[in-house]
Design an enzyme around this catalytic site. Structure first.
Site, mmCIF file in Angstrom:
data_model
loop_
_atom_site.group_PDB
_atom_site.id
_atom_site.type_symbol
_atom_site.label_atom_id
_atom_site.label_comp_id
_atom_site.label_asym_id
_atom_site.label_seq_id
_atom_site.Cartn_x
_atom_site.Cartn_y
_atom_site.Cartn_z
ATOM 1 C CG ASP A 106 -130.545 21.711 106.496
ATOM 2 O OD1 ASP A 106 -131.395 22.170 105.712
ATOM 3 O OD2 ASP A 106 -130.805 21.314 107.654
HETATM 4 N N1 URA Z 1 -133.786 17.564 108.032
HETATM 5 C C1 URA Z 1 -132.931 18.553 108.380
HETATM 6 O O1 URA Z 1 -133.052 19.150 109.442
HETATM 7 N N2 URA Z 1 -131.952 18.855 107.508
HETATM 8 C C2 URA Z 1 -131.771 18.214 106.343
HETATM 9 O O2 URA Z 1 -130.844 18.536 105.610
HETATM 10 C C3 URA Z 1 -132.665 17.185 106.006
HETATM 11 C C4 URA Z 1 -133.662 16.872 106.873
#
Ligand code: URA
Length: 240
Positions: A106
């Site tokens: 993310d």
């Molecule tokens: N899980 C999440 O919620 N975000 C990420 O970036 C990776 C794994």
């Protein structure tokens, strides 16, 4: 028959510089082919046979590139984006073509992200069938408990999906807890949604490792390096 390519292309494929920079450097005598200075960019090189040096450093030809990036928060895991800086904007080897991030973190997540142009390896590593371990460190709002450990082991519901068993380790439990979580899948926002499923919020998330490959502690957020041959072989073993 062994593949032959022009000397300037050989060096540009290895990310040494732009094609025009490389032509200038070759003409200036900074490149040797089989221990002899070669000033002609168009010279044909036999890959794997001719020995190429740039400023006295050997340049080995390899078809694919693998970079370990310490992704900082604030950049998106995409090749292009109209609004935000992407992880590829952090990679300086501009003339290495077709790079892409192996999976996604993310925008606000930090940590280990592999960048490559090896589509086959990426496809294998990201396949849910391979069950590649991904280890995350997170700060969680509220107390993380042994019930949460049990819930994650049994699998929790995120939307209409039940997660595979995941290993939760509590490093510190308080009003803000610190944990390490190992999962073997990579659903959209998976870690955040798993904690949501047990009524908790992820405040900070960082990926520490993937498939036995750990984030190099010497890399600051935003920095990257090429994987060593040993590290690439480690990933290839998973591929099989
Ligand atoms: N899980 C999440 O919620 N975000 C990420 O970036 C990776 C794994």
């Amino acid at each position: 028959m062994a593949e032959m390519i022009r000397l300037d292309k050989y060096l540009s494929d290895m990310g040494i510089g732009t094609r025009s920079e490389i032509k200038t450097w070759i003409r200036k005598g900074r490149v040797t082919v089989n221990q002899t200075v070669c000033r002609k960019p168009e010279t044909k090189i036999t890959i794997g046979l001719d020995r190429i040096y740039f400023d006295n450093h050997p340049i080995h030809y390899h078809q694919y590139h693998y970079f370990m990036l310490h992704k900082p928060a604030g950049v998106v895991s995409a090749t292009t984006d109209n609004f935000s800086k992407t992880v590829l904007d952090l990679i300086k080897e501009k003339n290495v073509k077709n790079l892409f991030p192996m999976g996604r973190l993310d925008k606000d997540t930090e940590g280990l992200l592999l960048i490559t142009n090896d589509g086959d390896l990426a496809h294998q590593l990201l396949s849910p069938k391979k069950r590649v371990d991904k280890v995350y460190y997170a700060k969680i709002k509220g107390m993380v408990t042994s019930e949460d450990i049990q819930s994650f082991l049994e699998g929790v519901r995120i939307g209409d999906y039940k997660t595979l068993p995941a290993q939760l380790k509590i490093l510190h439990s308080d009003t803000i807890s610190e944990i390490e979580l190992t999962i073997q899948e990579g659903k959209f926002h998976q870690v955040k949604r798993m904690f949501q499923a047990v009524g908790k919020e992820v405040l900070y998330l960082k990926r520490l490792s993937m498939g036995g490959l750990s984030l190099d502690p010497s890399l600051q957020a935003g920095e990257y390096r090429e994987l060593t041959d040993h590290e690439v072989n480690l990933l290839r073993k998973i591929e099989k």
